[in-house]
Design an enzyme around this catalytic site. Structure first.
Site, PDB file in Angstrom:
ATOM      1  N   ASN A 149      31.749  66.457   4.842  1.00 43.63           N
ATOM      2  CA  ASN A 149      32.954  66.088   4.356  1.00 43.63           C
ATOM      3  C   ASN A 149      33.108  65.228   3.252  1.00 43.63           C
ATOM      4  OD1 ASN A 149      30.367  64.025   6.248  1.00 43.63           O
ATOM      5  ND2 ASN A 149      31.987  62.533   6.537  1.00 43.63           N
ATOM      6  N   PRO A 173      22.410  72.524   1.923  1.00 41.10           N
ATOM      7  CA  PRO A 173      24.279  71.755   2.077  1.00 41.10           C
ATOM      8  C   PRO A 173      24.756  72.476   2.809  1.00 41.10           C
ATOM      9  CG  PRO A 173      24.231  73.543   0.339  1.00 41.10           C
ATOM     10  CD  PRO A 173      22.784  73.213   0.791  1.00 41.10           C
ATOM     11  N   SER A 174      25.234  72.463   3.544  1.00 40.54           N
ATOM     12  CA  SER A 174      26.728  72.555   4.788  1.00 40.54           C
ATOM     13  C   SER A 174      26.873  73.605   5.308  1.00 40.54           C
ATOM     14  CB  SER A 174      27.426  71.664   5.311  1.00 40.54           C
ATOM     15  OG  SER A 174      28.478  71.932   5.829  1.00 40.54           O
ATOM     16  N   GLU A 175      26.853  74.003   5.675  1.00 39.34           N
ATOM     17  CA  GLU A 175      27.261  75.637   5.237  1.00 39.34           C
ATOM     18  C   GLU A 175      29.105  76.253   5.021  1.00 39.34           C
ATOM     19  OE1 GLU A 175      27.066  74.527  10.252  1.00 39.34           O
ATOM     20  OE2 GLU A 175      25.578  74.067   7.888  1.00 39.34           O
ATOM     21  N   GLY A 222      25.096  63.743   9.322  1.00 40.96           N
ATOM     22  CA  GLY A 222      25.385  64.648  10.124  1.00 40.96           C
ATOM     23  C   GLY A 222      25.465  64.286  11.514  1.00 40.96           C
ATOM     24  N   GLU A 244      21.141  59.971   9.363  1.00 39.73           N
ATOM     25  CA  GLU A 244      22.933  58.866   9.702  1.00 39.73           C
ATOM     26  C   GLU A 244      23.721  59.782  10.335  1.00 39.73           C
ATOM     27  OE1 GLU A 244      26.789  58.343   6.628  1.00 39.73           O
ATOM     28  OE2 GLU A 244      24.696  57.032   6.199  1.00 39.73           O
ATOM     29  N   CYS A 278      32.955  59.757   8.000  1.00 37.24           N
ATOM     30  CA  CYS A 278      31.303  58.393   8.922  1.00 37.24           C
ATOM     31  C   CYS A 278      32.457  57.872   9.870  1.00 37.24           C
ATOM     32  CB  CYS A 278      30.166  58.309   7.743  1.00 37.24           C
ATOM     33  SG  CYS A 278      29.850  60.136   7.210  1.00 37.24           S
ATOM     34  N   GLU A 375      32.633  60.818  19.528  1.00 42.53           N
ATOM     35  CA  GLU A 375      33.242  61.012  18.150  1.00 42.53           C
ATOM     36  C   GLU A 375      34.062  62.033  17.721  1.00 42.53           C
ATOM     37  OE1 GLU A 375      31.499  61.037  13.746  1.00 42.53           O
ATOM     38  OE2 GLU A 375      30.732  62.751  15.118  1.00 42.53           O
TER      39      GLU A 375
END
Length: 477
Positions: A149, A173-175, A222, A244, A278, A375
């Protein structure tokens, strides 16, 4: 198209025998990035290779490490526009916001380059014939698993703090934003000694394999579910786990504020980056005395937002990261309506390509609804009307999460009550975003553990050795 390569043992293009994944633009579904998927064996080899350079990097003078990080910040700045464009293409963030995230990342690298050499231990007062002191040392191997994000700003925080304190880093890193991570890693690697930074790409299985390795720290930003899995892995390996994770951050609107101004704040908190922040506002407790005017103004703000592809400079509300996430957001809204909530605006899946979702205001919500308790991470504003400031604070505090909270009030006594009583890491009074540089959030409960950002993050990536030295035979030197 971005064609990503991995960095293992100082060699670009290594590994990737686990196949390939493709990232699509959430605005129109076109392919953006092709990514190699690391195997578990490749992850193990990357950890082994990183261990081979850990001692040398730890022994490098702090000023030299800081100088390297300054050069790395220069390298990131040089590709800032490309990084912003990649972020927008991969996850849909409006381009102006993406540029801001890159600028924040560069600033964070420079902050840690300045702070790193200033850190020291402390001397202890023992016997006259002895010397006692405490000295900080790197922890060793850091696995950094970062989100999609805000991929540049968050990654720069973890990577910068870990590197300047003398750790070697394995970066996953994020996929969903691997092209952005690859561009960032290339810039950083150009300024660092070979092997100090590794890049591993792929899906959740790669992150799980990395978290299960014999590393010294696993730092993850995440989801809460993933964070708990990583914490369990850390319990098995002995790694320190820095997390976090998710949140359901409340906004409390007191009776003594301008409801139109409060709606402006709420709209910013709920709809910026399509709610994919977040510390986005995820639930609103508004005093009954101002509720009607507040909701009317919030609906106006939601309906006025210009929706479109993030690359369009006029876009204020881009797409969600993908349709799977959009299904999650819409599912929570639909469930709330089935339980008696009322959609004032938005709440419908639009026709056409992409993963767009409108800014949505939902009233008649109850505190126990999933839309309120869990969330959402989307552009949704659930509103609960309360009869007193105390009730609003009590509901805001009743959550499995503990990331952040915002209170809008004209009362100084209410402001002080809020920061004392809300069990979260960050409390913001009369502003949903903002704060002085160097702030170090410390999430609680299901939102994570350990400091994130600020000088304190340097301490998270360090350990302390206590030393006692005496003259031989109890005499004097």
């Amino acid at each position: 198209m971005y064609t990503v390569a991995q960095l293992i043992g100082g060699v670009w293009g290594a590994g990737g025998e686990g196949g390939e994944l493709v990232v699509h633009d959430p605005a129109d579904g076109t392919p953006v990035t092709t990514v190699p998927v690391a195997t578990a064996d490749e992850v193990g080899k990357a950890v082994e290779a990183a261990g081979g350079v850990a001692t040398e990097w730890a022994a490098t003078a702090p000023a030299e490490r800081a100088a390297a990080l300054h050069r790395a910040a220069d390298a990131v700045q040089a590709v800032a526009e490309e990084l912003a464009q990649a972020t927008t293409a991969e996850m849909g963030k409006p381009l102006g916001d993406a540029r801001g995230g890159v600028a924040a990342g560069v600033g964070t690298l420079r902050q840690y380059a300045e702070l790193g050499p200033l850190r020291g231990g402390r001397t202890l007062h023992g016997g006259h014939a002895a010397m006692d002191f405490m000295a900080p040392e790197p922890r060793g191997l850091v696995a950094a698993i970062t989100p999609w994000n805000d991929p540049v700003a968050v990654s720069c925080g973890l990577l910068g703090a870990a590197l300047v304190t003398g750790n070697v880093v394995l970066y996953k890193p994020s996929e969903r934003t691997p092209g952005t991570g690859w561009l960032l890693a290339k810039a950083l690697d150009s300024a660092l000694p070979a092997g100090v930074l590794s890049l591993l790409t792929g899906g959740p299985e790669v992150g799980a394999a990395l978290a299960g390795q014999e590393v010294d720290v696993v730092a993850h930003v995440g989801s809460t579910a993933t964070g708990r899995t990583i914490a369990a892995a850390g319990a098995r390996t002995g790694a320190k786990v820095l997390l976090e994770n998710g949140g359901s951050d409340p906004l409390v609107v007191d009776a003594n504020v301008d409801p139109v101004w409060a709606a402006d704040q709420a709209a910013l908190g709920c709809f910026a980056n399509a709610g994919q922040i977040c510390v986005a506002v995820e639930r609103i407790y508004v005093h009954r005395d101002v509720a009607e005017d507040f909701v009317d103004a919030l609906v106006d703000r939601a309906e006025a937002l210009r929706t479109g592809p993030g690359r369009d400079p006029e876009t204020q509300l881009g797409p969600l990261v993908d349709r799977r996430h959009r299904d999650h957001v819409h599912g929570q809204v639909t469930a709330a309506v089935a339980e008696g909530a009322r959609i004032r605006t938005g709440g419908r899946l639009p026709d056409g390509p992409g993963a767009f979702y409108p800014a949505t205001v939902v009233t008649d919500c109850r505190h126990e609804m999933a839309l309120v308790r869990e969330e959402t991470f989307g552009p949704v504003a659930p509103v609960i009307v309360v009869d007193s400031f105390s009730e609003g604070l009590r509901c805001a505090a009743d959550s499995p999460y503990g990331l952040a909270a915002t209170v809008l009030t004209g009362s100084m006594s209410h402001a002080h009550r809020a920061w004392r009583e809300l069990p979260v890491g960050t409390v913001k009074i009369n502003a949903v975003f903002g704060g002085a540089p160097g702030g170090a959030a410390q999430p609680r409960r299901g939102s994570g553990q350990g400091f994130g950002y600020g000088p304190e993050l340097l301490d998270e990536f360090s350990t302390v050795k206590t030393v006692h030295i005496e003259a031989p035979g109890g005499g004097h030197w």
